[in-house]
Design a protein around this motif. Structure first.
Motif, mmCIF file in Angstrom:
data_model
loop_
_atom_site.group_PDB
_atom_site.id
_atom_site.type_symbol
_atom_site.label_atom_id
_atom_site.label_comp_id
_atom_site.label_asym_id
_atom_site.label_seq_id
_atom_site.Cartn_x
_atom_site.Cartn_y
_atom_site.Cartn_z
ATOM 1 N N ARG A 160 0.807 -1.378 0.130
ATOM 2 C CA ARG A 160 -0.092 -0.088 0.257
ATOM 3 C C ARG A 160 1.042 1.207 -0.177
ATOM 4 O O ARG A 160 0.470 2.170 0.531
ATOM 5 N N GLY A 161 1.963 1.011 -0.532
ATOM 6 C CA GLY A 161 2.778 2.252 -0.584
ATOM 7 C C GLY A 161 3.898 2.281 0.506
ATOM 8 O O GLY A 161 4.062 1.407 1.293
ATOM 9 N N GLY A 162 4.515 3.644 0.783
ATOM 10 C CA GLY A 162 5.518 3.466 1.812
ATOM 11 C C GLY A 162 5.278 4.130 3.083
ATOM 12 O O GLY A 162 5.737 3.855 4.372
ATOM 13 N N ASP A 163 4.013 4.227 3.407
ATOM 14 C CA ASP A 163 3.342 4.768 4.677
ATOM 15 C C ASP A 163 3.453 3.778 5.669
ATOM 16 O O ASP A 163 2.913 2.755 5.398
ATOM 17 N N GLY A 164 4.191 3.729 6.825
ATOM 18 C CA GLY A 164 4.320 3.078 7.832
ATOM 19 C C GLY A 164 5.022 1.620 7.446
ATOM 20 O O GLY A 164 5.114 0.889 8.304
ATOM 21 N N ARG A 165 5.723 1.631 6.525
ATOM 22 C CA ARG A 165 6.483 0.483 6.174
ATOM 23 C C ARG A 165 7.921 0.725 6.841
ATOM 24 O O ARG A 165 8.283 1.601 7.040
ATOM 25 N N THR A 166 8.426 -0.604 7.190
ATOM 26 C CA THR A 166 9.672 -0.641 8.014
ATOM 27 C C THR A 166 10.597 -1.665 6.987
ATOM 28 O O THR A 166 10.126 -2.211 6.025
ATOM 29 N N LYS A 167 12.027 -1.566 7.155
ATOM 30 C CA LYS A 167 12.997 -2.282 6.506
ATOM 31 C C LYS A 167 13.347 -3.587 7.420
ATOM 32 O O LYS A 167 13.714 -3.523 8.427
ATOM 33 N N MET A 168 13.249 -4.640 6.353
ATOM 34 C CA MET A 168 14.135 -5.924 7.257
ATOM 35 C C MET A 168 15.530 -5.690 7.326
ATOM 36 O O MET A 168 15.968 -5.926 8.387
ATOM 37 N N LYS A 169 16.254 -4.755 6.460
ATOM 38 C CA LYS A 169 17.577 -4.758 6.679
ATOM 39 C C LYS A 169 17.863 -3.108 6.482
ATOM 40 O O LYS A 169 18.186 -2.632 5.396
ATOM 41 N N PRO A 170 17.607 -2.212 7.739
ATOM 42 C CA PRO A 170 17.717 -0.892 7.494
ATOM 43 C C PRO A 170 19.165 -0.573 7.087
ATOM 44 O O PRO A 170 20.213 -1.205 7.842
ATOM 45 N N LEU A 171 19.489 0.609 6.306
ATOM 46 C CA LEU A 171 20.676 0.861 5.931
ATOM 47 C C LEU A 171 21.172 1.653 7.303
ATOM 48 O O LEU A 171 20.734 2.501 7.623
ATOM 49 N N VAL A 172 22.540 1.112 7.330
ATOM 50 C CA VAL A 172 23.316 1.778 8.450
ATOM 51 C C VAL A 172 24.837 2.087 8.017
ATOM 52 O O VAL A 172 25.582 0.939 7.423
ATOM 53 N N TYR A 173 25.388 3.378 8.178
ATOM 54 C CA TYR A 173 26.795 3.743 7.754
ATOM 55 C C TYR A 173 27.914 2.948 8.686
ATOM 56 O O TYR A 173 27.463 2.634 9.812
ATOM 57 N N HIS A 174 28.796 2.497 8.251
ATOM 58 C CA HIS A 174 30.044 1.580 8.610
ATOM 59 C C HIS A 174 31.198 2.553 8.214
ATOM 60 O O HIS A 174 31.071 3.597 7.751
#
Length: 274
Positions: A229-243
């Motif tokens: 249903r679009g991007g509202d309220g969606r979460t990421k299984m692998k969120p991007l994190v800087y290393h």
């Protein structure tokens, strides 16, 4: 020729470039492409070429993949070189045949434009070969997230770009299959003038459009079945994190920009007309 187009394809490998955050690769690619227009010096292009060669070596992508990606644009490259060669009238005349003449400025511009176009395509190809479509979508969405404050549908834009990139190799493979099937049925796709060749493309374009719409419909049904249903309220299984490697990459890119712009614009170097 169809199979030579590598944009949108992903080459799996275990390299530091593959492990980088997609935001780093997207930003680095854009900065590299912009840097090619900030100087007109032989030294600048030498530095840009060495930097690109180093990135290709770090990516562990075979050079043949990069060369294969340049084949479809050979005609565009030739047209660009010819137009700049004969239509730029700057400096002394080197060769003159009838109404055509080659000047120092025309030769210089043609060579620089050819090198610039090759670097543009190679740099963009490296990004797509080392980044999966899902990672590319997440990276674009993260980079464009500030636009959400002015109600720009960032997630939808990133999703459309990702789907378009993913469909490129699929449609190219489908086109290749259709062309081989039509040739096996006796279709002549090469002979005739330009108008006849355009007519010969109809038996290819019609089934290609039908296949594209069918795949688009299947994708829409799959997304609907998964309650997209679009991007509202969606979460990421692998969120991007800087290393640390990502911050190091930003530093290397900043150093490259300073060096290539500084040397390419302000260090005098003369090699014949260049």
């Amino acid at each position: 020729m169809i199979r030579d187009i590598t944009i949108g394809q992903y080459y799996p490998a275990d390299s530091i470039l593959h492990r980088l955050d997609p935001r780093v690769k997207i930003s680095g690619t854009l900065l590299y492409l912009i840097s090619l227009f900030l100087f007109k010096s032989v030294l600048g292009y030498v530095i840009a070429g060495c930097f690109l060669a180093g990135v290709i070596w770090l990516s562990k992508v075979p050079v043949k993949f990069i060369v294969k990606g340049l084949k479809p644009v050979v005609m565009l490259l030739m047209i660009t070189v010819i137009f700049n060669l004969f239509l730029t009238n700057e400096g002394d005349v080197l060769v003159k045949v009838w109404i055509f003449k080659i000047t120092e400025g025309g030769l210089r511009t043609a060579v620089f434009m050819a090198i610039r176009l090759v670097f543009l395509i190679a740099g963009s190809t490296i990004m797509t070969l080392t980044t999966t479509p899902n990672a590319l979508t997440d990276g674009i969405e993260k980079l464009l997230r500030p636009l959400n404050k002015i109600h720009v549908p960032v997630h939808e834009i990133a999703m459309m770009m990702s789907i378009a990139l993913r469909f490129i190799p699929i449609l190219l493979e489908e086109t290749d299959k259709i062309m081989k099937a039509q040739i096996a049925r006796g279709a002549d796709l090469e002979s005739g003038n330009i108008i006849q060749k355009a007519k010969n493309m109809i038996p290819i374009l019609v089934p290609l459009f039908v296949s594209a719409f069918r795949r688009a419909n299947d994708l829409a049904m799959a997304m609907e079945a998964r309650c997209y249903r679009g991007g509202d309220g969606r979460t990421k299984m692998k969120p991007l994190v800087y290393h640390s490697r990502d911050y190091l990459s930003y530093t290397v890119m900043a150093v490259y920009l300073v060096v290539v712009v500084g040397i390419g614009r302000y260090v005098p170097f003369h090699l014949w007309i260049f």
